[in-house]
Design a protein around this motif. Structure first.
Motif: not given
Length: 785
Positions: A473-474, A477, A480-481, A497-498
């Motif tokens: 997940q880390e 994220e 994605h950002r 996860y988002i």
């Protein structure tokens, strides 16, 4: 049989030349035309054989009086037809307007009609040895199939066609000397001189064939752009098609090189050493390769090895190289592509110790290297060219089936991932349908399955990343950002996860909706939408694709548009046969004293031949499909399979020479043996040995059913020799040929709609009906026992 030796040589050379010309035409049309036009013209061309055979049956009295002319016509027709095809390619719009398409069909079909006439005459003259001549016919076709790959990989296309013409000139010379006609003998000596001159002037036949003026061809469109200066640096023909390397000069004086396969699928040449000199050049080059974004987030410990399927001009290799992968393997199916790159771009394709480029079929290569790669890259490896004579067999379809995806996942290390760069959203959906169905069959739910997937897009080429194990997940994220920051959130977009974000509001009386992620994929990932609804409710065909029906790029629900004209041709052939059958073949002339009995007998034989022509092609199509993936080159695979199948048929046909009595009973027995041999091969031998099959053993395995498949038709020809009428063999040969054309078309349609397994079962059903019909054949007492 000694007196028949010249005719045996004629049949062998005639059929070998026919196969060489047929395969050469498929290569020519793949370069000149869009693949759906190739499909139409090749179907009509092969129909020409049947037209020629039936024409001889109707007009043999006239044709027999001018045999010298007809013996020379195949070579003349092939020369003129091919020359006119080359000339036609220069005419504006010739490849896509109705008149141009008709001209291509006419120029292609005439040589086959002429060949069909000579072929049938030889059979009629030797009908007592029909089974032997049919065996020689098959062996000649097998030889032509095998040698065509070598010829196309060695010489230019024009020279290969010249070889086919030379074989037909030899046919003419043999006929002239056998007939002892002085005039014909003098002309045949001239033909021999022409062959010698063709050999001496081989380089003069290396003609650069112009691509037709078709805007759908990338190379034509770019080379005719007034803003660009273009120069064709080198072209090479191979059994795969034509590869062109073109240099473009832009208004700002910058220069680039682009390679094209069959005039389409252009890929820019990327030199690693030139990029390495300038970081700005590296960033500019890699900005056009969307998948490099995802590769930058891979842990350095997981960058040992990468496999690139379809490296193009080198951008994929450069992306992997500059992303820090230690070893880069690249597989390219087109040998000419690699040869040109080793010559013009050695820095990327040849000189680096940690980069290895191999000529191979990508999926076959993956299977042999299970568990080896940290990454597998497929960047739009689509040429949209026609391959082989199976009309609709785009090579790349086999790269995108569920079974192919399973092979790729097996080819990854534990933390490895596959990177698909696609054309658009519909391809992402279709590959996701493959993936979700595959995971479902493995017992993995849709929520867990989509934790291994993320998708981003620059608005043009979405990238689908599929990891062997769930993403952390880390990491997701962070990716994605940054994807948002770099505006890679266009079109298809999804990350696990988002949480989904969106707007659903009224702006100036307009209902405005916006969602951060693809709403459909997100709903599947959250479990609120069943994964199979992805394709069940779609307006286009997004169904999962299997090896049994490997048409990934077919988005039509139902019959594809490209198959419409061939399908009408197939329906017309069936209608023509049924019309004549119901009308008791009134076009066939029978002697008055035995007309009623002979007509009844012929109707039974004609029905058997038509049914056999269908069943033969359906079985052949399925066997080729299931064995093709075991071979490393699409063009060589087809030729090897065709050679083996025809050779086995020829051996079976030769065996029928020993049959003296009870031919209908033997037809029944061998039709039953075909069913048994095919079932044993497909459901026993193939599963038992599949993992260990080499190309040699694939050929041996195919010989087993093909031997029995080669028996029934020569048996029917031998039964037909009991007729007094000369034209019977000719009609049966023509009926068999046109049935084969229709069967080829329907095999493709059925495999698209239902799968090749249905093609196989229908073929077996045809042979089962043949057993019943053979019993009826016995009751009509056709054969004089």
């Amino acid at each position: 049989m000694k007196k028949s030796l010249p005719d045996i040589l004629i049949i062998f050379l005639l059929t070998a030349a026919t196969i060489i010309f047929e395969i050469s035409l498929s290569r020519l049309f793949s370069y000149l035309l869009s693949f759906h036009f190739v499909l139409i013209i090749i179907a009509f061309s092969i129909l020409g054989l049947g037209i020629g055979q039936i024409s001889y049956a109707k007009f043999y009295n006239r044709m027999d009086k001018a045999l010298g002319f007809w013996a020379a016509l195949p070579a003349i027709a092939m020369f003129l037809g091919f020359s006119l095809l080359l000339a036609l390619s220069k005419i504006s719009g010739s490849s896509f307007n109705d008149l141009g398409l008709l001209a291509f069909i006419v120029f292609s079909i005439v040589p086959f009609i002429a060949i069909g006439v000579v072929y049938t005459f030889i059979f009629e003259r030797n009908k007592r040895h029909a089974s032997t001549f049919y065996a020689i016919d098959l062996i000649g076709a097998a030889g032509g199939a095998l040698v065509s790959v070598y010829l196309l990989n060695t010489f230019s296309l024009v020279f290969v066609v010249a070889i086919a013409i030379a074989l037909l000139l030899v046919v003419w010379a043999i006929h002239a000397f056998a007939s002892k006609n002085r005039y014909s003998m003098a002309l045949s000596l001239l033909s021999v001189a022409i062959i010698i001159l063709m050999g001496l002037g081989k380089d003069a036949l290396d003609i650069d064939i112009p691509i037709s003026k078709d805007p759908s061809k990338d190379m034509y469109r770019l080379m005719n752009n007034p803003a660009l200066q273009s120069e064709k640096l080198e072209s090479r023909w191979s059994a795969f098609g034509k590869t062109d390397l073109v240099q473009f000069t832009y208004p700002d004086s910058t220069v680039s090189k682009t390679m094209f396969i069959d005039g389409a699928a252009g890929t820019e040449v990327v030199n690693i050493d030139e990029l390495a000199k300038d970081n700005i050049k590296i960033r500019k080059a890699l900005s056009g390769f969307p998948a490099v974004f995802a590769m930058n987030f891979v842990n350095e410990n997981d960058k040992d090895s990468v496999l690139i399927i379809g490296p193009g001009g080198g951008i994929d290799i450069a992306a992997a190289y500059f992303s820090g992968y230690s070893y880069v393997d690249a597989v390219e199916v087109n040998p000419s592509f690699v040869q040109l790159m080793e010559k013009y771009n050695p820095a990327t394709f040849l000189e680096k110790e940690n980069i290895k480029v191999e000529v191979n079929e990508g999926r076959n290569f993956v299977i042999k290297n299970k568990g080896k790669y940290d990454a597998i890259l497929l960047t739009i490896p689509v040429t949209k060219g026609s391959r082989g004579t199976d009309f609709y067999g785009l090579t790349e379809n086999y790269l995108f089936t569920m079974e192919a995806l399973a092979d790729y996942l097996e080819g990854l290390t534990e933390n490895g991932a596959i990177y698909f760069t696609m054309h658009g959203r519909q391809e992402v959906y279709k590959m996701l349908a493959n993936y979700m169905e595959l995971q479902d069959r493995m017992g993995i739910g849709q929520k867990e399955a989509l934790k291994k997937v993320y998708i981003f897009s620059n608005g043009m080429n979405p990238v689908l990343v599929i990891k062997k194990t769930p993403f952390e997940q880390e990491i997701i994220e962070e990716v994605h950002r940054i994807a948002h920051y770099l505006e890679l959130d266009q079109d298809a977009f999804y990350f696990p996860y988002i949480k989904q974000e969106g707007l659903d509001t009224i702006v100036r009386n307009v209902n405005y909706q916006w969602f951060m992620f693809d709403d459909l994929i997100y709903d599947i990932s959250s479990g609120t939408y069943p994964h199979d609804e992805l394709w069940k409710t779609a307006s286009i065909n997004l169904r999962p694709v299997s090896d049994d029906s490997p048409y990934f790029f077919n988005y039509n629900n139902g019959i594809p548009d490209a198959m419409a004209t061939p399908l009408w041709l197939g329906i017309f052939i069936i209608g023509w046969f049924l019309f004549n059958h119901v009308n008791k073949w009134k076009s066939v002339s029978f002697y008055e004293d035995t007309a009623v009995t002979a007509q009844k007998k012929f109707r039974v034989l004609a029905l058997l031949v038509f049914l056999l022509g269908f069943s033969y092609i359906l079985i052949q199509g399925y066997l080729f499909q299931v064995l093709n993936l075991k071979l490393s080159s699409p063009s060589q695979s087809f030729s090897l399979l065709l050679f083996t199948f025809l050779l086995g048929n020829g051996m079976g046909s030769l065996m029928t020479r020993a049959f003296k009595k009870n031919l209908p009973q033997k037809l029944t027995v061998y039709a039953a043996l075909i069913i048994i041999a095919c079932l044993v091969t497909v459901y026993v031998l193939l599963p038992m040995w599949y993992e260990r099959l080499s190309e040699f053993w694939v050929a041996i395995l195919l010989l087993f059913p093909s031997f029995f498949v080669g028996v029934p038709f020569p048996l029917l020809l031998r039964i037909a020799t009991s007729f007094k009428e000369k034209q019977i063999i000719s009609y049966l040969l023509g009926i068999s040929s046109v049935a084969g054309v229709a069967a080829s078309i329907f095999a493709i349609v059925i495999s698209i709609l239902y799968g090749y397994s249905y093609v196989f079962l229908l073929g077996l059903l045809g042979y089962a009906v043949l057993i019943v019909m053979a019993y009826r054949l016995k009751k009509t007492e056709i054969v004089q026992l």
